[in-house]
Design a protein around this motif. Structure first.
Motif, PDB file in Angstrom:
ATOM      1  N   GLU A 166     -13.851  19.133   8.294  1.00 32.48           N
ATOM      2  CA  GLU A 166     -13.197  18.837   7.025  1.00 32.48           C
ATOM      3  C   GLU A 166     -12.635  17.416   7.016  1.00 32.48           C
ATOM      4  O   GLU A 166     -12.181  16.908   8.033  1.00 32.48           O
ATOM      5  N   LYS A 167     -12.674  16.809   5.843  1.00 32.84           N
ATOM      6  CA  LYS A 167     -12.071  15.497   5.672  1.00 32.84           C
ATOM      7  C   LYS A 167     -10.572  15.663   5.439  1.00 32.84           C
ATOM      8  O   LYS A 167     -10.138  16.596   4.776  1.00 32.84           O
ATOM      9  N   ALA A 168      -9.796  14.753   5.991  1.00 33.57           N
ATOM     10  CA  ALA A 168      -8.344  14.840   5.850  1.00 33.57           C
ATOM     11  C   ALA A 168      -7.781  13.475   5.504  1.00 33.57           C
ATOM     12  O   ALA A 168      -8.360  12.442   5.834  1.00 33.57           O
ATOM     13  N   ALA A 169      -6.649  13.500   4.812  1.00 34.50           N
ATOM     14  CA  ALA A 169      -5.912  12.271   4.516  1.00 34.50           C
ATOM     15  C   ALA A 169      -4.439  12.591   4.717  1.00 34.50           C
ATOM     16  O   ALA A 169      -3.665  12.713   3.765  1.00 34.50           O
ATOM     17  N   LEU A 170      -4.065  12.777   5.968  1.00 36.75           N
ATOM     18  CA  LEU A 170      -2.703  13.189   6.293  1.00 36.75           C
ATOM     19  C   LEU A 170      -1.701  12.181   5.755  1.00 36.75           C
ATOM     20  O   LEU A 170      -1.868  10.974   5.908  1.00 36.75           O
ATOM     21  N   ASP A 171      -0.647  12.716   5.142  1.00 37.53           N
ATOM     22  CA  ASP A 171       0.333  11.859   4.482  1.00 37.53           C
ATOM     23  C   ASP A 171       1.729  12.291   4.886  1.00 37.53           C
ATOM     24  O   ASP A 171       1.976  13.471   5.138  1.00 37.53           O
ATOM     25  N   HIS A 210      -8.504  10.172   9.301  1.00 42.09           N
ATOM     26  CA  HIS A 210      -7.690  11.367   9.101  1.00 42.09           C
ATOM     27  C   HIS A 210      -6.318  11.108   8.479  1.00 42.09           C
ATOM     28  O   HIS A 210      -5.527  12.042   8.348  1.00 42.09           O
ATOM     29  N   PHE A 211      -6.025   9.867   8.086  1.00 41.81           N
ATOM     30  CA  PHE A 211      -4.716   9.570   7.521  1.00 41.81           C
ATOM     31  C   PHE A 211      -4.873   8.811   6.203  1.00 41.81           C
ATOM     32  O   PHE A 211      -5.850   8.086   6.005  1.00 41.81           O
ATOM     33  N   SER A 212      -3.891   8.980   5.337  1.00 38.57           N
ATOM     34  CA  SER A 212      -3.931   8.310   4.038  1.00 38.57           C
ATOM     35  C   SER A 212      -3.693   6.811   4.202  1.00 38.57           C
ATOM     36  O   SER A 212      -3.298   6.335   5.269  1.00 38.57           O
ATOM     37  N   VAL A 213      -3.914   6.076   3.115  1.00 35.87           N
ATOM     38  CA  VAL A 213      -3.754   4.625   3.149  1.00 35.87           C
ATOM     39  C   VAL A 213      -2.317   4.247   3.496  1.00 35.87           C
ATOM     40  O   VAL A 213      -2.063   3.403   4.356  1.00 35.87           O
ATOM     41  N   ARG A 214      -1.358   4.866   2.814  1.00 37.68           N
ATOM     42  CA  ARG A 214       0.029   4.479   3.072  1.00 37.68           C
ATOM     43  C   ARG A 214       0.527   4.979   4.426  1.00 37.68           C
ATOM     44  O   ARG A 214       1.424   4.378   5.021  1.00 37.68           O
ATOM     45  N   ALA A 215      -0.052   6.067   4.927  1.00 36.22           N
ATOM     46  CA  ALA A 215       0.306   6.522   6.267  1.00 36.22           C
ATOM     47  C   ALA A 215      -0.159   5.512   7.309  1.00 36.22           C
ATOM     48  O   ALA A 215       0.550   5.225   8.278  1.00 36.22           O
ATOM     49  N   ARG A 216      -1.338   4.941   7.098  1.00 37.41           N
ATOM     50  CA  ARG A 216      -1.827   3.906   8.009  1.00 37.41           C
ATOM     51  C   ARG A 216      -1.008   2.629   7.863  1.00 37.41           C
ATOM     52  O   ARG A 216      -0.743   1.936   8.849  1.00 37.41           O
ATOM     53  N   ALA A 217      -0.609   2.328   6.632  1.00 42.01           N
ATOM     54  CA  ALA A 217       0.221   1.144   6.408  1.00 42.01           C
ATOM     55  C   ALA A 217       1.578   1.301   7.082  1.00 42.01           C
ATOM     56  O   ALA A 217       2.099   0.362   7.693  1.00 42.01           O
ATOM     57  N   HIS A 256       1.228  17.986   4.159  1.00 40.13           N
ATOM     58  CA  HIS A 256       2.520  18.400   4.685  1.00 40.13           C
ATOM     59  C   HIS A 256       2.985  17.414   5.753  1.00 40.13           C
ATOM     60  O   HIS A 256       2.240  17.057   6.652  1.00 40.13           O
ATOM     61  N   THR A 257       4.242  17.006   5.637  1.00 41.37           N
ATOM     62  CA  THR A 257       4.769  15.972   6.520  1.00 41.37           C
ATOM     63  C   THR A 257       4.712  16.378   7.987  1.00 41.37           C
ATOM     64  O   THR A 257       4.410  15.557   8.857  1.00 41.37           O
ATOM     65  N   SER A 258       4.998  17.642   8.279  1.00 42.42           N
ATOM     66  CA  SER A 258       4.987  18.082   9.672  1.00 42.42           C
ATOM     67  C   SER A 258       3.588  17.992  10.270  1.00 42.42           C
ATOM     68  O   SER A 258       3.432  17.674  11.453  1.00 42.42           O
ATOM     69  N   ASN A 273       0.797  -1.232   0.000  1.00 36.18           N
ATOM     70  CA  ASN A 273       0.000   0.000   0.000  1.00 36.18           C
ATOM     71  C   ASN A 273       0.832   1.285   0.000  1.00 36.18           C
ATOM     72  O   ASN A 273       0.257   2.368   0.125  1.00 36.18           O
ATOM     73  N   TYR A 274       2.155   1.193  -0.142  1.00 38.56           N
ATOM     74  CA  TYR A 274       2.987   2.383   0.035  1.00 38.56           C
ATOM     75  C   TYR A 274       2.794   3.438  -1.053  1.00 38.56           C
ATOM     76  O   TYR A 274       3.187   4.595  -0.877  1.00 38.56           O
ATOM     77  N   LYS A 275       2.184   3.090  -2.169  1.00 39.96           N
ATOM     78  CA  LYS A 275       1.978   4.056  -3.245  1.00 39.96           C
ATOM     79  C   LYS A 275       0.650   4.801  -3.127  1.00 39.96           C
ATOM     80  O   LYS A 275       0.404   5.735  -3.888  1.00 39.96           O
ATOM     81  N   ARG A 276      -0.186   4.398  -2.198  1.00 39.33           N
ATOM     82  CA  ARG A 276      -1.532   4.966  -2.117  1.00 39.33           C
ATOM     83  C   ARG A 276      -1.552   6.100  -1.092  1.00 39.33           C
ATOM     84  O   ARG A 276      -1.666   5.872   0.110  1.00 39.33           O
ATOM     85  N   SER A 277      -1.435   7.326  -1.582  1.00 40.21           N
ATOM     86  CA  SER A 277      -1.358   8.494  -0.706  1.00 40.21           C
ATOM     87  C   SER A 277      -2.717   9.122  -0.434  1.00 40.21           C
ATOM     88  O   SER A 277      -2.803  10.145   0.235  1.00 40.21           O
ATOM     89  N   SER A 278      -3.792   8.529  -0.951  1.00 39.96           N
ATOM     90  CA  SER A 278      -5.126   9.084  -0.756  1.00 39.96           C
ATOM     91  C   SER A 278      -5.831   8.370   0.389  1.00 39.96           C
ATOM     92  O   SER A 278      -5.323   7.411   0.958  1.00 39.96           O
TER      93      SER A 278
END
Length: 289
Positions: free
Chosen positions: A196-201, A129-136, A232-234, A36-41
């Motif tokens: 707001e919806k978020a997908a932190l990456d 609140h986090f993207s797929v790859r962030a959760r992975a 934003h990473t931070s 899942n590392y390529k899925r940033s959404s």
């Protein structure tokens, strides 16, 4: 794990046991991250991830059959692990009912309930609140951080310089203080999310720019950051740090509770009943969350 180790080694062996549990999580987290590392959404993980995990779970019977019986377990000094005589099911249920009437049994209900309750609620926090790859990535980071923590924590609980009571209080405060602080922190993060919806990456996705002038580049960067602050990473690190602190210290919660339960009795069957009820309370917390 409540009866096998010697009293002075209980913390270490509980730490090893917890580390072994998280070793499996590292394997699973590695697979999850790789697929899942390529899925940033936002969204769900790849379906192939579930198939791999189901395949691993089907091998559980094999590993269970490879476990040594209690009669073969030896301590480091060569002595045998504690065992007990067999009793009938009727006698066991009577003993369990009597055990449930003990005040100490219900004293552990709320901490046991909580020790697994936070998992579901924080899992929802991560999913929303986090993207797929962030959760992975989180599924890999969390056990990696936890393994050295539980080993060191177990050694701390075995320190003979403090009394048993002092070690129990120290062990509880080590996980209680950061968890209270992190829950407040997450509350602040939720106030920032709003509706707001978020997908932190954790990686900022750059796009091809038609400009080459430095001033144009800076203007684009400012506009991009303001328009997509969730990438934003931070910002990801700020929202993720309380999550990993709660989850990693959550294993310390379970370890400290098991260590305390091990002090209730030296009888093998009594410890088994205590551990079984404790697991029931944990599972209830997980189901409710």
């Amino acid at each position: 794990m409540l009866s096998y180790p010697n009293q002075n080694d209980r913390g270490l062996f509980l730490g090893i046991w917890s580390a072994m549990r998280n070793t499996g999580s590292i394997v699973g987290g590695s697979i999850n991250f790789y697929t899942n590392y390529k899925r940033s959404s936002a969204g769900g993980i790849a379906w192939s991830t579930y198939l791999i995990f189901v395949g691993f779970e089907c091998t559980g019977v094999i590993w269970g059959l490879m476990l040594s019986p209690t009669s073969k377990v030896r301590h480091r000094d060569g002595s045998r692990a504690a065992t007990s005589t067999d009793i009938s099911w009727a006698e066991e249920f009577k003993a369990l009912w009597k055990h449930m009437q003990n005040r100490k049994t219900w004293l552990m209900f709320f901490p046991a309930f909580y020790s697994f309750f936070y998992g579901g609620t924080l899992g929802t926090y991560l999913a929303l609140h986090f993207s797929v790859r962030a959760r992975a990535l989180s599924s890999l980071i969390t056990p990696t951080v936890t393994i050295p923590m539980v080993i060191l924590y177990g050694r701390l609980m075995d320190q003979q310089r403090w009394s048993q009571m002092h070690r129990a209080w120290i062990g509880v405060l080590i996980w209680l203080i950061p968890q209270v602080g992190c829950f407040i922190w997450i509350g602040i993060e939720y106030s920032k999310f709003g509706t707001e919806k978020a997908a932190l990456d954790y990686v900022l996705n750059f796009v091809t720019l038609p400009w080459y002038h430095v001033r144009c580049l800076m203007n684009w960067w400012i506009q991009y950051w303001l328009q997509y602050p969730h990438s934003h990473t931070s910002r990801w690190a700020e929202a993720y740090l309380p999550y990993i602190l709660i989850f990693s210290t959550g294993y310390l919660t379970q370890l400290s509770l098991y260590w305390i339960l091990g002090t209730f009795s030296t009888d093998v069957k009594s410890s088994a009943r205590t551990g079984g009820l404790f697991r029931a309370f944990e599972t209830l917390g997980q189901a409710v969350s």
